[in-house]
Design a protein around this motif. Structure first.
Motif, PDB file in Angstrom:
ATOM      1  N   GLY A 105       0.693  -1.369  -0.187  1.00 21.54           N
ATOM      2  CA  GLY A 105      -0.137   0.161   0.045  1.00 21.54           C
ATOM      3  C   GLY A 105       0.993   1.338   0.319  1.00 21.54           C
ATOM      4  O   GLY A 105       2.254   1.375  -0.476  1.00 21.54           O
ATOM      5  N   ARG A 106       0.510   2.579   0.212  1.00 20.62           N
ATOM      6  CA  ARG A 106       0.186   3.335   0.154  1.00 20.62           C
ATOM      7  C   ARG A 106       2.343   3.894   0.992  1.00 20.62           C
ATOM      8  O   ARG A 106       3.073   4.616   0.643  1.00 20.62           O
TER       9      ARG A 106
ATOM     10  N   ASP B 286      -0.302   0.304  -5.082  1.00 19.38           N
ATOM     11  CA  ASP B 286       0.336   1.246  -3.968  1.00 19.38           C
ATOM     12  C   ASP B 286       1.233   1.503  -3.517  1.00 19.38           C
ATOM     13  O   ASP B 286       1.627   3.071  -2.578  1.00 19.38           O
TER      14      ASP B 286
ATOM     15  N   ALA C  39       0.356   5.917  -6.779  1.00 23.52           N
ATOM     16  CA  ALA C  39      -1.274   6.056  -6.011  1.00 23.52           C
ATOM     17  C   ALA C  39      -1.270   7.724  -6.482  1.00 23.52           C
ATOM     18  O   ALA C  39      -0.976   8.271  -6.325  1.00 23.52           O
TER      19      ALA C  39
ATOM     20  N   GLY D  88      -6.481   4.124 -10.091  1.00 21.02           N
ATOM     21  CA  GLY D  88      -5.832   3.225  -9.228  1.00 21.02           C
ATOM     22  C   GLY D  88      -5.526   1.866  -8.958  1.00 21.02           C
ATOM     23  O   GLY D  88      -4.663   1.174  -9.467  1.00 21.02           O
TER      24      GLY D  88
END
Length: 402
Positions: free
Chosen positions: A162-163, A286, A290, A298
């Motif tokens: 993820g981010r 991500d 992102a 996305g």
């Protein structure tokens, strides 16, 4: 020590898709994820919806996920973009032989379909809930010590965290990032008048208001973007007051509306990694990039990462190379680096084109809409993004078996 061909850190939508795709080609794969698998498929864990492009859906079909999604999505036949409820909208309608713009799926249904497919995979092992407490990446491979005390190894480590990917940060990979001064409020509504499979993006001074077709007929997802400072007060509104404010932005063209799900919110930001590989490491989803959800691309960008990495790894292994070979990672970097950058820049440009500050923001937005509508090349670019057809596609993403 248990050895695998690939270890994936992160079992979200992108990480799990990657694990399933690799396993389908006989690549021995492990997924390490700290979340309880029961929690991530529970109602209310993720109330968002995702627009899956036609090419991304072809990949889900190729790896066996799509059969678990039958009847769960709603096709997008049209995208309507306007400044408020004024005339002069930007109207994306594909030609009859172009196929769907995409299909909307609730994220929960995507997670359940992926979990069902993963349970049938022959070469996929889960360490969940678990996490890596130590990661040693060297020229010969990667060794991970897990919280449960186990030690596992592989030639290639993939970060799908993820981010805020700790693996990306530990590798010293720089990111270009900024926060947009907006927060997205997310829910679903039932409405009296059918949506006709149309996605609406209505721009206001405070931010865009999106209506996305969820179920064929009279249910739509709402992604309502508001200035971050206003978000807490908006979320505290009573259901009746919130619906009244939403109806003002809809203008009544869907008839009476009612809430069909819980309300939640998340901040909006942008980041792009300077590179997506390091020694024995690849970034996907991500963890690598992102973007603003304005065009819903996305997740499709992450699926393009998956398809490219699977193709690179599988073809490399057929040639006798190990999955983390520097030649393969260099190919993945070249392939995905440019496409991800172009898509990220295009989507950020779309945000800035239609969300222009100043004394006359509506006039500026209308000028921007008119420019795109009257410029076939620019409109075609956005149409290609919506269908996931910008740039060269990996064979897996196009629905082919490798």
């Amino acid at each position: 020590m248990e050895r695998y061909d690939v270890v994936i850190l992160g079992g979200g939508l992108v990480g799990l898709t990657l694990g399933i795709a690799l396993s389908g080609h006989g690549v021995k794969t492990a997924i390490v994820d700290p979340a309880d698998p029961v929690d991530v498929t529970a109602a209310g864990f993720d109330a968002r919806v995702s627009a899956i492009s036609s090419t991304s859906y072809a990949m889900l079909q190729a790896i066996g996920v799509a059969r678990h999604l039958d009847g769960k999505g709603c096709p997008i036949d049209r995208i309507w973009v306007s400044d408020g409820l004024e005339r002069g909208a930007l109207d994306f309608v594909p030609d009859a032989d172009d196929g769907l713009m995409g299909t909307m799926f609730p994220n929960r249904d995507l997670r359940i379909a992926l979990a069902q497919t993963a349970a049938e995979a022959d070469h996929l092992t889960f360490y969940q809930p678990d996490r890596a407490t130590a990661v040693d990446r060297g020229s010969d491979g990667v060794t991970l010590t897990l919280q449960n005390g186990a030690t596992i190894g592989a030639p290639l480590l993939v970060a799908a965290e993820g981010r805020n990917s700790p693996t990306r940060e530990a590798a010293g990979i720089r990111t270009t990032r900024w926060q947009y001064s907006h927060t997205a409020m997310v829910t679903a509504i039932d409405h009296e008048i059918p949506h006709a499979n149309t996605a609406y993006e209505i721009f206001y001074v405070g931010g865009p208001f999106a209506l996305l077709p969820m179920l064929p007929g009279t249910r739509s997802a709402v992604v309502w973007t508001v200035p971050t400072g206003q978000a807490p007060a908006m979320l505290k509104l009573s259901e009746r007051a919130w619906l009244a404010e939403a109806q003002k932005r809809i203008g009544g063209f869907l008839g009476d509306i009612s809430l069909a799900g819980p309300r939640s919110s998340y901040p909006l930001g942008f980041h792009h990694a300077a590179r997506i590989t390091d020694t024995r490491l690849a970034l996907v989803g991500d963890s690598a990039h992102a973007i603003h959800p304005i065009a819903g691309q996305g997740l499709n960008l992450g699926f393009r990462d998956v398809a490219a990495l699977v193709e690179v790894v599988v073809e490399g292994m057929r040639l006798g190379l190990d999955p983390g070979d520097a030649q393969l990672l260099a190919r993945y970097q070249r392939w995905r680096g440019l496409d991800a950058l172009m898509t990220s820049v295009a989507m950020d440009g779309l945000v800035r084109l239609f969300d222009i500050p100043g004394k006359l923001p509506s006039l500026a937005r209308r000028a921007g809409l008119a420019m795109v509508q009257r410029t076939p090349m620019l409109k075609g670019r956005f149409m290609a993004e919506a269908r996931g057809q910008s740039g060269a596609l990996p064979r897996l993403l196009a629905g082919e078996r490798l």
